[in-house]
Design a protein around this motif. Structure first.
Motif, PDB file in Angstrom:
ATOM      1  N   GLY A  58       1.309  -1.313  -0.276  1.00  0.00           N
ATOM      2  CA  GLY A  58      -0.130  -0.247   0.001  1.00  0.00           C
ATOM      3  C   GLY A  58       0.686   1.046  -0.206  1.00  0.00           C
ATOM      4  O   GLY A  58       0.472   2.117   0.174  1.00  0.00           O
ATOM      5  N   GLY A  59       2.039   1.423  -0.795  1.00  0.00           N
ATOM      6  CA  GLY A  59       2.753   2.011  -0.297  1.00  0.00           C
ATOM      7  C   GLY A  59       3.402   2.770   0.457  1.00  0.00           C
ATOM      8  O   GLY A  59       4.631   3.535   0.939  1.00  0.00           O
ATOM      9  N   ALA A  60       3.280   1.942   1.988  1.00  0.00           N
ATOM     10  CA  ALA A  60       4.556   2.307   2.933  1.00  0.00           C
ATOM     11  C   ALA A  60       5.586   1.587   2.649  1.00  0.00           C
ATOM     12  O   ALA A  60       6.207   1.328   2.136  1.00  0.00           O
ATOM     13  N   PRO A  61       6.061   2.300   3.719  1.00  0.00           N
ATOM     14  CA  PRO A  61       6.255   2.403   4.919  1.00  0.00           C
ATOM     15  C   PRO A  61       5.786   4.167   5.080  1.00  0.00           C
ATOM     16  O   PRO A  61       6.341   4.612   3.842  1.00  0.00           O
ATOM     17  N   GLU A  89       3.042  15.000   1.761  1.00  0.00           N
ATOM     18  CA  GLU A  89       1.321  14.472   0.839  1.00  0.00           C
ATOM     19  C   GLU A  89       1.053  13.098   0.604  1.00  0.00           C
ATOM     20  O   GLU A  89       0.803  12.567   0.143  1.00  0.00           O
ATOM     21  N   ASN A  90       1.330  12.669   2.288  1.00  0.00           N
ATOM     22  CA  ASN A  90       1.235  10.999   2.849  1.00  0.00           C
ATOM     23  C   ASN A  90       2.489  10.272   1.096  1.00  0.00           C
ATOM     24  O   ASN A  90       1.289   8.775   1.482  1.00  0.00           O
ATOM     25  N   ALA A  91       3.148  10.308   0.740  1.00  0.00           N
ATOM     26  CA  ALA A  91       3.833   9.114   0.306  1.00  0.00           C
ATOM     27  C   ALA A  91       4.249   8.241   0.631  1.00  0.00           C
ATOM     28  O   ALA A  91       5.024   8.995   1.544  1.00  0.00           O
ATOM     29  N   GLY A  92       4.389   7.148   0.067  1.00  0.00           N
ATOM     30  CA  GLY A  92       5.024   6.558   0.863  1.00  0.00           C
ATOM     31  C   GLY A  92       6.956   6.129   0.336  1.00  0.00           C
ATOM     32  O   GLY A  92       6.899   6.442  -0.741  1.00  0.00           O
TER      33      GLY A  92
END
Lengths: 465, 288
Positions: A398-401, A408-411
């Motif tokens: 899901g793009g984490a960590p 902009e919440n990018a992982g």
């Protein structure tokens, strides 16, 4: 080279003007030389055709004209007229009753649709004129016009292309072209969380969003963008080439003389294509989780004390993704390579063997050049496909960590597309999502163009024949 | 002497090959075996979340019973996905066949323009258009409760753009056949329906198979347009929610059971039609 390209460009431009000029000339002469039927057709589409007995064509033209004007005056114009401002009347609340003002979203969407409708109408109008001219010329030459039945029948013969393409082209137009043009326009507006239609207006802001994407200071997105872009390219590169070479290796191994149960091995590998990805990838993502199977067993066996942070350590997460992707990608490559390897003439290997070539030499000088030559375009589509490989990234991490250094919440494992998705769904930051979308397009298009022209199979089509 | 050393060399090579292949097989099958085994772990006696061991201490059908008990909409989700997959497979195949035939056989003004234009369109990421499509569908009443027909519509509408593999196949059917038929007075439509289509069984099966498999993985758009309306989820959306947001600690084994039920029919179908898939994929890769 560049002068050549310039010449081409100039040619294209002058060609365009020549075509426009010729068109206008022909329209003029048609009007000047035409009879009253043709002249009236300039205003009432299909009039000439109907009077000449071409009912089917004439009525279709007339119906399209009526449809266009009804659309324009009943519906399109009210949106189209506001497209320069995207609406000025705010939605207000008076005595708990919401009075809706302009809806910028609708104005933009239907404004664009109206522009397309106008262009389409001009094309139809032009078609109507040349149709009239053709009919008149035919009659003047003393020939008969085709009957309505013949016109209808031609839709299944000479004009079968129009019949077959009508639905697909309309579908692509409404569900791909229109939305893409809409989103390209959104990139030049301030449509985001604070400017949500229908409660708030949004408007044109020019290149502000692009400046934001490329600025480093303050709230500029450039550091995040570059980091995500770098990982996207890195991921694509590794995912494509590791899969390619390992897949080729596995295919060669299975094809080897003396290896039995070829079908069984292939079937086992193909399982990863057959099982829906979201089942297998979600399971694998849980398998590598901190409390998952792999860490569980490693700890039971006393190999590690602490869980290995497969998904929470940025570098490790990236490596794990690429490794898991091998699991997904190799079978696909194996299938393709198996088919192609059989095409290599056996006598090439025979003569190489007689000359005393080793297995590695044969691979380097026969197999690999042939495979690279034949699969060049495939590698390119794989690469651009991986740039946009949403499923693998989204289902695994899901793009984490997440990272504090990224805006902009990018992982750390976000690709441009998953970042775009998050912006759209989680943050409703449509304007930046649109900008990112355009950037994805630019990256894909540039890579495709540059690489495509470098491909040996494009440069030299006869190479291996 | 020399030939026997060659033989031993080859034998060693083969043994090594088998070892590698067996290792690969284990790695490739491990997740699937794990999925099946964990789906049999009892929810009641052994905890439904993730545990650090593979083989359940006691086999039970608890999770499968739960799926069929009607406590959740699992059957509904399953039905939705099958409906979507079947309709998409049928209509997408029709669209692709039409476009491929026209582009392969007919020459008309705008043909190259259309092909270039679609190629360029394909370079835009699909999610870019999500909000606009959502609005379009909403104005047609095809979101939330109507998400299933909405998804079918969106998947089918633009599918004409994926004509490459199919057109490549049509290109290999000799044009002389068409010309002979046309001399005999057959119309284009007749040639298409009675000649080309019957000759294209492998590519039709390939196109339909690929179209049928895609909706099972469609998470992004499905979750967006069915948003909040449990009954119109497809399996991907529902399972993703079970695993990630719906306290996966308790739902993990249920997800496994659901995954097994989803994977079985799709996998069987795929294995059954594998020959056609390989043909299509290989052909498509070479022609680009």
């Amino acid at each position: 080279m560049s002068t050549n390209a310039d010449k081409k460009k100039k040619n294209a431009v002058s060609n365009f003007f020549a075509v426009v000029g010729n068109n206008i000339k022909e329209i003029g002469t048609t009007f000047a030389q035409g009879d009253f039927k043709t002249k009236l057709s300039f205003i009432i589409l299909g009039f000439g055709q109907i009077l000449r007995g071409q009912l089917l064509k004439g009525i279709s033209f007339l119906a399209l004209e009526v449809l266009f004007f009804v659309y324009l005056f009943k519906f399109g114009w009210s949106y189209f007229s506001k497209i320069t401002t995207l609406g000025t009347v705010e939605t207000t609340k008076a005595n708990r009753v919401t009075v809706y003002g302009d809806n910028s979203f609708l104005i933009l969407l239907f404004g664009i649709l109206t522009i397309f409708a106008i262009i389409a109408f001009i094309v139809i109008w032009r078609l109507n004129i040349s149709e009239n001219r053709r009919e008149e010329e035919l009659l003047r030459a003393g020939k008969k016009l085709p009957s309505n039945k013949e016109v209808f029948a031609s839709l299944f013969d000479k004009n079968f292309d129009k019949t077959l393409l009508a639905v697909p082209v309309t579908g692509v137009f409404i569900f791909t072209v229109l939305p893409i043009v809409f989103m390209i326009c959104v990139a030049f507006t301030n449509y985001d969380k604070q400017h949500q239609a229908p409660t708030n207006l949004f408007t044109w802001v020019g290149l502000e969003n692009f400046q934001n994407l490329f600025s480093f200071g303050g709230s500029g997105l450039a550091p995040t963008f570059l980091s995500v872009l770098a990982w996207t390219l890195m991921w694509s590169f590794f995912a494509t080439f590791i899969d390619y070479f390992v897949g080729l290796g596995v295919a060669i191994l299975i094809n080897k003389k003396g290896i039995k149960f070829k079908k069984l091995w292939r079937t086992i590998l193909v399982m990863t294509i057959a099982v829906p990805q979201f089942v297998s990838l979600l399971y694998v993502s849980k398998m590598f989780a901190n409390d998952g199977l792999i860490n569980g067993y490693l700890m039971q066996w006393g190999l590690i004390d602490k869980a290995i942070p497969f998904w929470t350590n940025p570098a490790l997460a990236r490596i794990t993704i690429i490794v898991v992707n091998i699991w997904i990608g190799i079978p696909y490559m194996m299938l393709i390579a198996t088919g192609l390897l059989m095409n290599i003439p056996e006598d090439l290997y025979e003569s190489a063997k007689i000359d005393g070539a080793t297995g590695w030499q044969m691979f380097r000088n026969i197999t690999l050049p042939y495979m690279l030559f034949v699969t060049g375009p495939f590698l390119l589509t794989q690469f651009t496909g991986n740039l946009n490989n949403f499923n693998v990234i989204y289902l695994l991490t899901g793009g984490a960590p997440q990272s504090m250094q990224l805006a902009e919440n990018a992982g750390r494992t976000d690709l441009l597309v998953t970042w775009l998705y998050k912006m759209t769904v989680n943050d409703t930051n449509y304007k930046m999502a649109a900008v990112i979308g355009i950037m994805v397009f630019v990256v894909t298009a540039v890579i495709s163009l540059v690489v495509y022209n470098m491909l040996p199979s494009v440069k030299d089509e006869e190479g291996f024949q | 002497m020399n030939s026997s050393s060659m033989k031993t060399k080859r034998a060693i090579g083969n043994v090594l090959g088998y070892i590698v292949l067996i290792l690969i097989s284990i790695i490739w099958l491990f997740p699937f075996v794990g999925l099946v085994l964990q789906s049999f772990r009892s929810y009641a006696t052994e905890y439904g979340g993730m545990v650090g061991y593979l083989v359940p201490k006691q086999f039970s059908l608890d999770n499968y019973k739960f799926l069929f008990s009607g406590e959740t909409n699992f059957l509904k989700w399953y039905g939705n996905t099958i409906t979507i997959a079947i309709f998409v497979a049928i209509f997408q195949t029709i669209m692709v066949l039409c476009v491929s035939y026209v582009l392969s056989r007919m020459r008309f003004t705008g043909r190259t323009f259309l092909m270039r234009f679609w190629l360029i369109l394909g370079m835009f990421p699909g999610f870019l258009t999500m909000i606009c499509l959502y609005f379009l569908l909403k104005s047609l009443g095809l979101t939330q409760a109507g998400a299933v027909p909405g998804l079918i519509l969106v998947s089918v509408a633009s599918s004409g753009m994926g004509y490459y593999v199919c057109k490549g196949y049509f290109d290999t059917i000799p044009k002389a056949l068409d010309e002979a038929a046309r001399i005999d007075g057959a119309s284009r439509a007749r040639i298409f329906f009675t000649m080309i289509i019957p000759m294209s069984k492998p590519i039709i099966i390939y196109t339909a198979l690929v179209a049928f498999m895609a909706p099972w993985c469609d998470y992004v758009f499905a979750s967006y347009i069915a948003f909040g309306h449990d009954e119109s989820y497809n399996v991907a959306v529902a399972m993703q929610r079970w695993v990630n947001t719906n306290d996966y600690q308790g739902y993990f084994t249920r997800f496994c059971a659901g995954g097994v039920l989803i994977a079985i029919p799709v996998t069987l179908l795929f294995m059954f039609l594998q020959k056609y898939y390989v043909e299509g994929v290989t052909g498509g890769a070479v022609k680009g």
